[in-house]
Design a protein around this motif. Structure first.
Motif, PDB file in Angstrom:
ATOM      1  N   ARG A 142      -5.649 -32.882  25.716  1.00 17.36           N
ATOM      2  CA  ARG A 142      -5.311 -34.296  25.496  1.00 17.36           C
ATOM      3  C   ARG A 142      -5.625 -35.102  26.752  1.00 17.36           C
ATOM      4  NH1 ARG A 142       0.100 -34.915  24.013  1.00 17.36           N
ATOM      5  NH2 ARG A 142       0.589 -32.744  24.392  1.00 17.36           N
ATOM      6  N   ALA A 143      -5.431 -34.492  27.914  1.00 15.29           N
ATOM      7  CA  ALA A 143      -5.749 -35.190  29.174  1.00 15.29           C
ATOM      8  C   ALA A 143      -7.255 -35.453  29.264  1.00 15.29           C
ATOM      9  CB  ALA A 143      -5.266 -34.353  30.357  1.00 15.29           C
ATOM     10  N   ILE A 144      -8.059 -34.450  28.911  1.00 22.81           N
ATOM     11  CA  ILE A 144      -9.518 -34.613  28.993  1.00 22.81           C
ATOM     12  C   ILE A 144      -9.981 -35.777  28.119  1.00 22.81           C
ATOM     13  CG2 ILE A 144     -11.732 -33.553  28.340  1.00 22.81           C
ATOM     14  CD1 ILE A 144     -10.486 -30.832  29.183  1.00 22.81           C
ATOM     15  N   PHE A 145      -9.458 -35.827  26.890  1.00 26.32           N
ATOM     16  CA  PHE A 145      -9.975 -36.858  25.972  1.00 26.32           C
ATOM     17  C   PHE A 145      -9.382 -38.239  26.251  1.00 26.32           C
ATOM     18  CE2 PHE A 145     -11.334 -32.907  24.219  1.00 26.32           C
ATOM     19  CZ  PHE A 145     -12.677 -33.199  24.026  1.00 26.32           C
ATOM     20  N   ARG A 146      -8.251 -38.280  26.903  1.00 31.93           N
ATOM     21  CA  ARG A 146      -7.731 -39.568  27.385  1.00 31.93           C
ATOM     22  C   ARG A 146      -8.669 -40.101  28.487  1.00 31.93           C
ATOM     23  NH1 ARG A 146      -4.878 -43.135  25.160  1.00 31.93           N
ATOM     24  NH2 ARG A 146      -5.211 -44.805  26.621  1.00 31.93           N
ATOM     25  N   ILE A 147      -9.060 -39.198  29.379  1.00 35.59           N
ATOM     26  CA  ILE A 147      -9.974 -39.596  30.466  1.00 35.59           C
ATOM     27  C   ILE A 147     -11.302 -40.064  29.868  1.00 35.59           C
ATOM     28  CG2 ILE A 147     -11.340 -38.702  32.403  1.00 35.59           C
ATOM     29  CD1 ILE A 147      -8.899 -36.976  33.148  1.00 35.59           C
ATOM     30  N   ARG A 148     -11.763 -39.343  28.861  1.00 40.49           N
ATOM     31  CA  ARG A 148     -13.035 -39.701  28.223  1.00 40.49           C
ATOM     32  C   ARG A 148     -12.950 -41.104  27.631  1.00 40.49           C
ATOM     33  NH1 ARG A 148     -17.474 -36.111  26.094  1.00 40.49           N
ATOM     34  NH2 ARG A 148     -18.615 -37.563  24.864  1.00 40.49           N
ATOM     35  N   HIS A 149     -11.850 -41.373  26.961  1.00 38.46           N
ATOM     36  CA  HIS A 149     -11.644 -42.699  26.362  1.00 38.46           C
ATOM     37  C   HIS A 149     -11.674 -43.777  27.452  1.00 38.46           C
ATOM     38  CE1 HIS A 149      -9.799 -45.948  24.081  1.00 38.46           C
ATOM     39  NE2 HIS A 149      -8.902 -46.050  25.032  1.00 38.46           N
ATOM     40  N   GLU A 150     -10.937 -43.537  28.526  1.00 34.17           N
ATOM     41  CA  GLU A 150     -10.879 -44.536  29.600  1.00 34.17           C
ATOM     42  C   GLU A 150     -12.246 -44.712  30.255  1.00 34.17           C
ATOM     43  OE1 GLU A 150      -8.567 -46.651  30.463  1.00 34.17           O
ATOM     44  OE2 GLU A 150      -7.041 -45.878  29.099  1.00 34.17           O
ATOM     45  N   ALA A 151     -12.980 -43.614  30.415  1.00 34.83           N
ATOM     46  CA  ALA A 151     -14.304 -43.703  31.043  1.00 34.83           C
ATOM     47  C   ALA A 151     -15.242 -44.545  30.170  1.00 34.83           C
ATOM     48  CB  ALA A 151     -14.877 -42.305  31.255  1.00 34.83           C
ATOM     49  N   LEU A 152     -15.199 -44.314  28.863  1.00 35.90           N
ATOM     50  CA  LEU A 152     -16.077 -45.083  27.962  1.00 35.90           C
ATOM     51  C   LEU A 152     -15.732 -46.563  27.964  1.00 35.90           C
ATOM     52  CD1 LEU A 152     -16.412 -42.513  25.069  1.00 35.90           C
ATOM     53  CD2 LEU A 152     -18.307 -43.482  26.373  1.00 35.90           C
ATOM     54  N   GLN A 153     -14.429 -46.844  27.999  1.00 36.35           N
ATOM     55  CA  GLN A 153     -14.002 -48.252  28.069  1.00 36.35           C
ATOM     56  C   GLN A 153     -14.578 -48.899  29.323  1.00 36.35           C
ATOM     57  OE1 GLN A 153     -11.500 -49.987  26.094  1.00 36.35           O
ATOM     58  NE2 GLN A 153     -11.885 -48.356  24.663  1.00 36.35           N
ATOM     59  N   SER A 154     -14.449 -48.158  30.426  1.00 33.54           N
ATOM     60  CA  SER A 154     -14.865 -48.693  31.710  1.00 33.54           C
ATOM     61  C   SER A 154     -16.395 -48.886  31.756  1.00 33.54           C
ATOM     62  CB  SER A 154     -14.371 -47.714  32.782  1.00 33.54           C
ATOM     63  OG  SER A 154     -14.860 -48.035  34.018  1.00 33.54           O
ATOM     64  N   ILE A 155     -17.128 -47.950  31.148  1.00 35.04           N
ATOM     65  CA  ILE A 155     -18.601 -48.062  31.105  1.00 35.04           C
ATOM     66  C   ILE A 155     -19.012 -49.301  30.313  1.00 35.04           C
ATOM     67  CG2 ILE A 155     -20.682 -46.996  30.112  1.00 35.04           C
ATOM     68  CD1 ILE A 155     -19.357 -44.244  30.852  1.00 35.04           C
ATOM     69  N   ARG A 156     -18.389 -49.479  29.159  1.00 38.14           N
ATOM     70  CA  ARG A 156     -18.722 -50.655  28.335  1.00 38.14           C
ATOM     71  C   ARG A 156     -18.399 -51.949  29.074  1.00 38.14           C
ATOM     72  NH1 ARG A 156     -17.636 -47.477  23.520  1.00 38.14           N
ATOM     73  NH2 ARG A 156     -19.525 -47.643  22.273  1.00 38.14           N
ATOM     74  N   LYS A 157     -17.252 -51.933  29.733  1.00 34.05           N
ATOM     75  CA  LYS A 157     -16.822 -53.137  30.434  1.00 34.05           C
ATOM     76  C   LYS A 157     -17.802 -53.465  31.566  1.00 34.05           C
ATOM     77  CE  LYS A 157     -12.657 -54.782  32.662  1.00 34.05           C
ATOM     78  NZ  LYS A 157     -11.448 -54.313  33.284  1.00 34.05           N
ATOM     79  N   TYR A 158     -18.162 -52.445  32.330  1.00 32.27           N
ATOM     80  CA  TYR A 158     -19.066 -52.666  33.469  1.00 32.27           C
ATOM     81  C   TYR A 158     -20.425 -53.187  32.986  1.00 32.27           C
ATOM     82  CZ  TYR A 158     -22.231 -51.796  37.307  1.00 32.27           C
ATOM     83  OH  TYR A 158     -23.191 -51.964  38.264  1.00 32.27           O
ATOM     84  N   LEU A 159     -21.005 -52.485  32.005  1.00 29.57           N
ATOM     85  CA  LEU A 159     -22.360 -52.873  31.578  1.00 29.57           C
ATOM     86  C   LEU A 159     -22.356 -54.259  30.916  1.00 29.57           C
ATOM     87  CD1 LEU A 159     -23.695 -49.428  30.313  1.00 29.57           C
ATOM     88  CD2 LEU A 159     -24.376 -50.649  32.389  1.00 29.57           C
ATOM     89  N   SER A 160     -21.321 -54.550  30.146  1.00 24.95           N
ATOM     90  CA  SER A 160     -21.254 -55.881  29.512  1.00 24.95           C
ATOM     91  C   SER A 160     -21.147 -56.946  30.605  1.00 24.95           C
ATOM     92  CB  SER A 160     -20.052 -55.987  28.579  1.00 24.95           C
ATOM     93  OG  SER A 160     -20.102 -54.955  27.639  1.00 24.95           O
ATOM     94  N   ARG A 161     -20.312 -56.666  31.596  1.00 19.92           N
ATOM     95  CA  ARG A 161     -20.151 -57.639  32.678  1.00 19.92           C
ATOM     96  C   ARG A 161     -21.459 -57.863  33.432  1.00 19.92           C
ATOM     97  NH1 ARG A 161     -16.371 -55.071  36.027  1.00 19.92           N
ATOM     98  NH2 ARG A 161     -18.019 -54.760  37.536  1.00 19.92           N
ATOM     99  N   GLU A 162     -22.276 -56.804  33.530  1.00 24.07           N
ATOM    100  CA  GLU A 162     -23.557 -56.937  34.226  1.00 24.07           C
ATOM    101  C   GLU A 162     -24.635 -57.558  33.336  1.00 24.07           C
ATOM    102  OE1 GLU A 162     -24.381 -56.169  37.525  1.00 24.07           O
ATOM    103  OE2 GLU A 162     -22.194 -56.100  37.696  1.00 24.07           O
ATOM    104  N   GLY A 163     -24.259 -57.967  32.125  1.00 27.42           N
ATOM    105  CA  GLY A 163     -25.207 -58.680  31.260  1.00 27.42           C
ATOM    106  C   GLY A 163     -26.003 -57.805  30.309  1.00 27.42           C
ATOM    107  N   PHE A 164     -25.604 -56.530  30.167  1.00 31.11           N
ATOM    108  CA  PHE A 164     -26.301 -55.657  29.210  1.00 31.11           C
ATOM    109  C   PHE A 164     -25.678 -55.837  27.830  1.00 31.11           C
ATOM    110  CE2 PHE A 164     -27.217 -53.743  33.264  1.00 31.11           C
ATOM    111  CZ  PHE A 164     -28.511 -53.263  33.133  1.00 31.11           C
ATOM    112  N   MET A 165     -26.522 -55.816  26.795  1.00 30.82           N
ATOM    113  CA  MET A 165     -26.025 -55.993  25.430  1.00 30.82           C
ATOM    114  C   MET A 165     -26.029 -54.636  24.715  1.00 30.82           C
ATOM    115  SD  MET A 165     -27.391 -58.642  22.602  1.00 30.82           S
ATOM    116  CE  MET A 165     -28.349 -57.511  21.637  1.00 30.82           C
TER     117      MET A 165
END
Ligand code: AMO
Length: 440
Positions: A142-165
Motif C-alpha cells: 500500500r505504501a508503494i502504490f501511495r507513492i506511485r499515486h503521489e509521483a504521478l500527480q506531481s509529474i502531471r502538475k510539473y509538466l502542465s505548469r511547464e506548458g506541456f499538454m
C-alpha cells in the motif's frame, strides 16, 4: 435493496478519523478484519480500511449476546460494518477503540488464505503475485502504490505548469516505432496490427500542432529477457517539445525528477518509513558523461566495450558502482546504436543527439533531438534496414511543416524502483506482465 443497505450502513468515519476526542460518539466504520483475538470474555478485532486501522473491542459484559456470539464467526479478511460507540482507552492502539452495538458481515473470506496479508510472514514474489489482491493489502504494497499515486500527480502538475499538454495516442499501430524485434502482433480484422511500443512518432507529429506535449500510458514490448527491470507492459512518461534541443529537454527531465522526489519526501513520510527508504533530493544539474568518456571509465576498470556497441549489463553494473545513489546522463551516443528517429550530429554524424538518464546502473529514460528533415529520415530508416513505405503516414508530416524538436520517454516503473527503494520492477506494478505471467 442496495439503497436500504446504505441507509443504515453509511460509513461515518474512516478508521484514521477515529480519535480519543470522539469519546462517547456513535460511529459507523467499514473495512476488513485484519486480526482477531478471542480471550474468552473479551474479543478484539483490528479493522483495516484504506486509510488505517482501528481496534474494535467486544467485552461480553458490555455488548449484546447477539453481537458477542456473532463475532465468534468472524475470521481474517471478512468485510465488516461496525456500528458502535467510541471509547478513549490508553491501552488500545492510538488510545482509542470502538465498542460495537451491531456488526454486519458484508463479505466472507475462505480459509486458509493463500497468503498472510498483514506482512508478518514473508512470501516469495511469485506466491505474492499469484494472490496479488491479498498481497496488495500488505502495508508495504500500500505504501508503494501511495507513492506511485503521489509521483504521478506531481509529474502531471510539473509538466502542465511547464506548458506541456497531455495527449493520448493510439495503442493499436500499423508500424513499429522502436524497431521490429519486440512487437506484439495483433489480428486486426484479418489484417496485421501491433500493440504500440511507445508513442514516439505520434508525439513527434503532435508537436506540429501543440508544440509541447506529454503522455502517460501503457506500452508493450515482447521482451524475451526475464529480468528485474523489464516487463512486457510498462508505463512510460513521454514528452516532446518543438523548437527545443536535447539539452533543453534534459533540463526538463532533471528538474522534474528533483521536484517529484521533493514532493515524495514531503508527502509520503509514513510510506517511506514503512519501506525503510531514505530518499534524498538530488543535486542539480545531473552529471553529463559522453558515451566515449563512459567507455574510458569502464576500460580503466577492466571492462572493454568496443566503440559503437551498446553497454552490456555487466558494464552498466560496473558503472552503477561508480555512481552510487546518483542520477547521471550519458550523452553523444554512436548513431548506429540509436533508433532511426534520433538526429545525427551535424559536425560528426557518427555521433547523435541521444541521451540516457541513468540511476546507478539502471536506465530510467531515453531521449534526444529528432530527425527533422524528410530526406534524412528516409536515409536513417534505410540504414537500419527498415522500409520507408511502411512509414508513409509519418513521412507525410514532413510535408506539412515539421519544426526541430526533442523529447524523451521515462520508464515510470523503473523510476518507481528509485522512489520506493525496491529492486524488482514487479513489486511496483499492480498486475505485472512478463513472459511467464499473464494472470492475474
Ligand atoms: P526506450 O525504448 O529506451 O525509448 O524506452 C524508454 C524508457 O522506457 C522504459 N522501458 C521499459 N520499462 C520496463 N520494461 C520494459 N520492457 C521497458 N522498455 C523500456 C525504460 C526506458 O528508458 N521512444 C523512446 C523514448 C524517446 O526517445 O522519447 C523509447 O521508447 O526506462
Amino acid at each position: 435493496m442496495e439503497e436500504s443497505l446504505f441507509e443504515k450502513w453509511r460509513r461515518t468515519h474512516y478508521s484514521s478519523e477515529i480519535y480519543e476526542e470522539l469519546d462517547g460518539k456513535d460511529v459507523i466504520v467499514c473495512g476488513w478484519a485484519e486480526n482477531f483475538r478471542d480471550l474468552g470474555n473479551i474479543q478484539f478485532i483490528t479493522l483495516r480500511d484504506s486509510r488505517g486501522k482501528v481496534q474494535i473491542t467486544i467485552p461480553k459484559k458490555k455488548v449484546s449476546t447477539d453481537v458477542f456470539d456473532a463475532t465468534k464467526s468472524i475470521r481474517q479478511q471478512f468485510v465488516l460494518g461496525v456500528a458502535g460507540v467510541v471509547k478513549a482507552n490508553k491501552e488500545a492502539p492510538r488510545g482509542v477503540e470502538i465498542i460495537p452495538s451491531e456488526i454486519r458481515i458484508f463479505g466472507k473470506a475462505s480459509h486458509p488464505l493463500p497468503l498472510e496479508p498483514t506482512g508478518k510472514i514473508p512470501a516469495d514474489i511469485d506466491v505474492r503475485l499469484n494472490a496479488r489482491i491479498l498481497d496488495l493489502r500488505r502495508p508495504e504494497c500500500r505504501a508503494i502504490f501511495r507513492i506511485r499515486h503521489e509521483a504521478l500527480q506531481s509529474i502531471r502538475k510539473y509538466l502542465s505548469r511547464e506548458g506541456f499538454m497531455e495527449i493520448q495516442t493510439s495503442r493499436i499501430i500499423g508500424a513499429a516505432s522502436e524497431g521490429g524485434s519486440a512487437l506484439f502482433p495483433l489480428d486486426y480484422f484479418g489484417g496485421k496490427a501491433y500493440l504500440a511500443q511507445s508513442p514516439e512518432l505520434y508525439k513527434e507529429e503532435l508537436v506540429t500542432v501543440f508544440e509541447k506535449v506529454f503522455e502517460i500510458g501503457n506500452f508493450f514490448r515482447a521482451e524475451k529477457s526475464h529480468t528485474r527491470r523489464h516487463l512486457s507492459e510498462f508505463i512510460s512518461i513521454d514528452i516532446e517539445e518543438a523548437f527545443a534541443s536535447a539539452e533543453d529537454v534534459m533540463k526538463v527531465q532533471e528538474n522534474l525528477i528533483a521536484e517529484v522526489i521533493e514532493h515524495i519526501i514531503q508527502s509520503c513520510n509514513k510510506e517511506l518509513d514503512i519501506l525503510n527508504c531514505k530518499l534524498k533530493k538530488p543535486d542539480l544539474p545531473f552529471n553529463r558523461l559522453t558515451y566515449s568518456e563512459v567507455l574510458e571509465k569502464l576500460a580503466k576498470n577492466g571492462c572493454e566495450i568496443k566503440w559503437g556497441e551498446d553497454l552490456t549489463t555487466k558494464a552498466s553494473r560496473l558503472l552503477g558502482e561508480m555512481h552510487r545513489e546518483e542520477f547521471y546522463f550519458i550523452v553523444d551516443w554512436p548513431s548506429e546504436t540509436r533508433p532511426f528517429y534520433i538526429k545525427p550530429q551535424e559536425n560528426d554524424p557518427k555521433i547523435c543527439y541521444a541521451f540516457d538518464l541513468m540511476y546507478e546502473w539502471i536506465e530510467i529514460t531515453s531521449g534526444g533531438a529528432r530527425v527533422d528533415s524528410k530526406d534524412l529520415f528516409i536515409k536513417r530508416l534505410k540504414e537500419q534496414g527498415l522500409n520507408p513505405d511502411s512509414f508513409d503516414f509519418h513521412l507525410k508530416i514532413y510535408d506539412y511543416g515539421m519544426p526541430p524538436h526533442s523529447g524523451w520517454g521515462m520508464g515510470m516503473d523503473r523510476f518507481m524502483l528509485v522512489l520506493s527503494c525496491k529492486e524488482n520492477i514487479r513489486e511496483v506494478v499492480l498486475f505485472p506482465r512478463d513472459r511467464y505471467r499473464l494472470v492475474p
